[in-house]
Structure formats: C-alpha cells, structure tokens
Design a protein around this motif. Structure first.
Motif, mmCIF file in Angstrom:
data_model
loop_
_atom_site.group_PDB
_atom_site.id
_atom_site.type_symbol
_atom_site.label_atom_id
_atom_site.label_comp_id
_atom_site.label_asym_id
_atom_site.label_seq_id
_atom_site.Cartn_x
_atom_site.Cartn_y
_atom_site.Cartn_z
ATOM 1 N N ALA A 287 0.805 -1.221 0.000
ATOM 2 C CA ALA A 287 0.000 0.000 0.000
ATOM 3 C C ALA A 287 0.839 1.272 0.000
ATOM 4 O O ALA A 287 0.457 2.280 -0.609
ATOM 5 N N GLU A 288 1.981 1.260 0.663
ATOM 6 C CA GLU A 288 2.776 2.477 0.800
ATOM 7 C C GLU A 288 3.908 2.563 -0.221
ATOM 8 O O GLU A 288 4.758 3.462 -0.135
ATOM 9 N N LEU A 289 3.951 1.657 -1.189
ATOM 10 C CA LEU A 289 4.977 1.693 -2.225
ATOM 11 C C LEU A 289 4.435 2.374 -3.485
ATOM 12 O O LEU A 289 3.304 2.120 -3.895
ATOM 13 N N SER A 290 5.264 3.214 -4.100
ATOM 14 C CA SER A 290 4.881 3.840 -5.364
ATOM 15 C C SER A 290 4.987 2.812 -6.481
ATOM 16 O O SER A 290 5.548 1.727 -6.306
ATOM 17 N N ALA A 291 4.468 3.163 -7.665
ATOM 18 C CA ALA A 291 4.532 2.245 -8.810
ATOM 19 C C ALA A 291 5.974 1.884 -9.169
ATOM 20 O O ALA A 291 6.279 0.705 -9.389
ATOM 21 N N PRO A 292 6.910 2.861 -9.227
ATOM 22 C CA PRO A 292 8.308 2.484 -9.503
ATOM 23 C C PRO A 292 8.906 1.589 -8.428
ATOM 24 O O PRO A 292 9.677 0.663 -8.740
ATOM 25 N N GLU A 293 8.547 1.844 -7.167
ATOM 26 C CA GLU A 293 9.069 1.008 -6.086
ATOM 27 C C GLU A 293 8.520 -0.413 -6.176
ATOM 28 O O GLU A 293 9.235 -1.375 -5.901
#
Length: 311
Positions: A287-293
């Motif tokens: 949930a707390e990760l961005s798309a690149p991450e």
C-alpha cells in the motif's frame, strides 16, 4: 515444541527448525483471549500508568503430522513486559529441554542437568558485562564469537546471522535463512492470525495449489522444485491433498516416467479462497509503495526466486 517468547514468523521459524518440519504441510488452530494486565514498559520507555490494561494472549497449535506439534503462546508486548517470563520447551521421546534445564531418562534413571553460562562483569569481575560461553555436563557447547563486544544476547544472534549472510553472499557458505523458508514462516504466521480471527483451522498448502493452478499437470519433482521442498516432502503433501479430494494423480504417464498432478474442482475452490486471502495481504504490504518502487521490488524478488530455482 512450545515457544512463549516472540511473535508470529519469529516463533514459527523456531518451531519449524526444532521440529525439523521443513516446508511440510501444517494445520494451524489458534484462539485469542483478552484480560487486564499490568504493562509498564514499551519501546518508548517506562510508563507512569501502571493500571492493568486489556492485553490479548494468542494460543495456537501447529500440527506438522507424525507427532510433530508446535505450541505458540504470545501475549501483546511480551518482548518488553518485565512481568512476563519467556519459555521454550523442546520435548522428545526420552525427555525434554525446558529453558536451561535438560531432563531425560537414561537406563533406569531420570537425569536432570542444567545448561550453565560463564558471564563476566558479575560480582568483582572487571572484564566487562559479557556472555562468554555455555556448558553442559562439563563440556563447552557454545562460545560467543563476539566475546569482548558486550553485545546483548539478541544482538549476538543478529551479528552471527549477518556474518553467515556475508559468507553466503561471497560464495563461502550456505544461506543461513533461505528466502523460501522465510516466506513459509511468514505464511504460518498469517495462518495463526487467520485462524484466530475466524475460529477455524487453517491448512498451509497454498504453494502447491497455486503452482498447479498456473501449470496443470506438473509432476511431483516439478512441484517440489517450484515450492523449494524435497521430493519426499512434496510426495507426503500430495498424498494428503489426494485424501482431501483436492488433487488427482495419473496412474500412468503420457510422456516419460513422471506422473502428472492436476487440481480437482474442490482443489480449485480451495485455491481461489487462499488466493483471495493472499491478495488481501499483498495489497496491505504494497500500500505504501509507489509504482516504480513496486516494479523494483518485483524485479528483485524475481531475481532472488530465479537464483533459488537455478541453484
């Protein structure tokens, strides 16, 4: 095997290791009980409020078959609460290890022997507060490789694990805690939470069902490689799944000697239920990760999985 010391995947790792359970199927049954308890210490320090507060105890059994059973017993904040003791009990056919005491039956006698420790910095010893070694019946059975650093016992374990990981990364030793085993321990921890929440037993067999859903007709050996377990362990698991009516195995092979395994309708329903639970956990984890991450994490995990499969 009983662990009343640490929580979820930490505890399940100890239970699996001491029972030599590997990646075997497990049936998990858990319940929770809430009662008032004084809890004066937390990572933030000592509290001025020493009135009893509601704290939950989770009790779970992990049944790996063949008499191998783990008992999980954990109270909220048990790591920090100084009024709670920590217990590890390992029981075999001829005796048990409870804390620092070994009780066993030898010949016609019951023998009780303690594990003793040499610690410095006690009384008039001026070497500094340190754990040096542990002995049993006159023999040194453990030496602290970091003696002189004054590390806590937990930090000694962390340092030893990091050192073993470094040797593995350099190609000088075996992996101390493979990713597949870490995932299995986390899965068992999730099963404890799910069983406690629903009040129902949870069977940990997801990896095999998922592999068969993605690639129907895999053989016992192919399933074992995909789940990172031995062929013997996978064969035992498949026998159990056959008894449940979740998989079928062909009696004759269409090609070569390998017998293909396929999911039944009941097996597909079980896989769908398990996949939904796993998806919920994955969504919360990411949930707390961005798309690149997320893409980077997926690439790294893919490389790790490939290294385990090809190695």
């Amino acid at each position: 095997m009983q662990v009343s010391s640490t929580h979820l995947y930490h505890a399940t790792s100890m239970i699996r290791t001491f029972l030599d359970a590997g990646m075997a199927e497990a049936t998990v049954s858990a319940r929770t009980f809430t009662a008032p308890l004084v809890d004066p210490l937390s990572p933030a320090g000592w509290s001025d409020d020493v009135s009893p507060q509601p704290r939950t105890t989770t009790i779970a059994t992990l049944d790996f078959g063949d008499g191998r059973m783990g008992l999980y017993d954990f109270v909220d904040n048990q790591w920090w609460n100084p009024i709670l003791s920590r217990r590890i009990i390992l029981r075999g056919s001829h005796g048990e290890l409870e804390g620092d005491t070994v009780r066993r039956f030898e010949g016609s006698e019951v023998v009780v022997s303690p594990i003793t420790y040499r610690r410095t910095g006690v009384d008039l010893n001026l070497e500094g507060n340190d754990l040096v070694s542990a002995s049993f019946e006159g023999r040194i059975v453990y030496r602290n490789p970091w003696a002189g650093t004054r590390l806590s016992e937990d930090d000694i374990a962390v340092a030893s694990l990091l050192e073993s990981t470094g040797r593995w990364a350099r190609g000088d030793g075996h992996e101390p805690y493979p990713l597949a085993e870490a995932c299995q321990d986390h899965l068992l921890g999730l099963a404890i939470g799910e069983s406690a929440r629903t009040g129902a037993d949870v069977r940990v067999v997801y990896s095999c069902l998922e592999l068969l859903a993605q690639r129907p007709g895999l053989s016992n050996s192919e399933l074992a490689r995909g789940a990172f377990v031995t062929r013997q362990s996978m064969n035992v698991l498949l026998q159990s799944l056959e008894r449940e009516g979740w998989v079928t195995r062909a009696t004759t092979a269409s090609e070569g000697r390998a017998l293909p395994v396929t999911l039944t309708d009941a097996g597909r329903r079980q896989r769908a239920q398990a996949s939904a639970a796993v998806k919920t956990v994955e969504d919360r984890m990411l949930a707390e990760l961005s798309a690149p991450e997320r893409r980077q994490a997926f690439e790294l995990l893919t490389r790790m999985t490939r290294a385990l499969r090809d190695g």
